[in-house]
Scaffold this motif. Structure first.
Motif: not given
Length: 140
Positions: A14-15, A18, A38, A43, A46-47
């Motif tokens: 995901a990172l 992003s 990010v 973002a 989300r992490m």
């Protein structure tokens, strides 16, 4: 791939998706360190949400998530409205997270995002970035 990289694979993926830059992932002494920048506060939120899903309440102690929000990210200015003391700035969204800085009573901070109804991601006038309780922030 280490066992920790496998455990946190969803977060690492995901990172990468992003738009994060300067990403570094390394394992040392049974702890996984993830660093990067990010593009937005959302973002970063989300992490942290993925991290909390993998390790509820962040109890594992096997991940250090060092993410900064790009200085170019959209933001809003808010005033610290504690009764008299400084506002704690924490590494993550929760009172169990370490305090990494403080924002003075009546100072102005930059809101990067709202993590949820209780926590906000902010940047202090000194450039300290982290999470604090929304109840002590007021629009100016």
């Amino acid at each position: 791939m280490s066992a920790l990289e496998t455990k946190y694979a969803e977060l690492i993926t995901a990172l990468g998706m992003s738009g994060a830059t300067n990403v570094a992932v390394r394992a040392q002494d049974n702890v996984l360190y993830i660093d990067g920048v990010v593009p937005t506060g959302e973002a970063k939120d989300r992490m942290w949400a993925i991290y909390e899903k993998i390790d509820p309440d962040f109890r594992g102690g096997d991940l250090v998530l060092n993410l900064d929000v790009s200085p170019a990210a959209p933001s809003t200015r808010l005033k610290v409205t504690t009764k008299s003391s400084n506002l704690n700035i924490r590494k993550g969204p929760g009172t169990d997270q370490p305090i990494i800085g403080k924002a003075a009573h009546d100072s102005v901070v930059t809101l990067l995002s709202k993590y949820n109804d209780e926590w906000a991601l902010i940047r202090s006038e000194k450039g300290e970035e982290g999470y604090c309780s929304l109840q002590y922030l007021t629009a100016i």
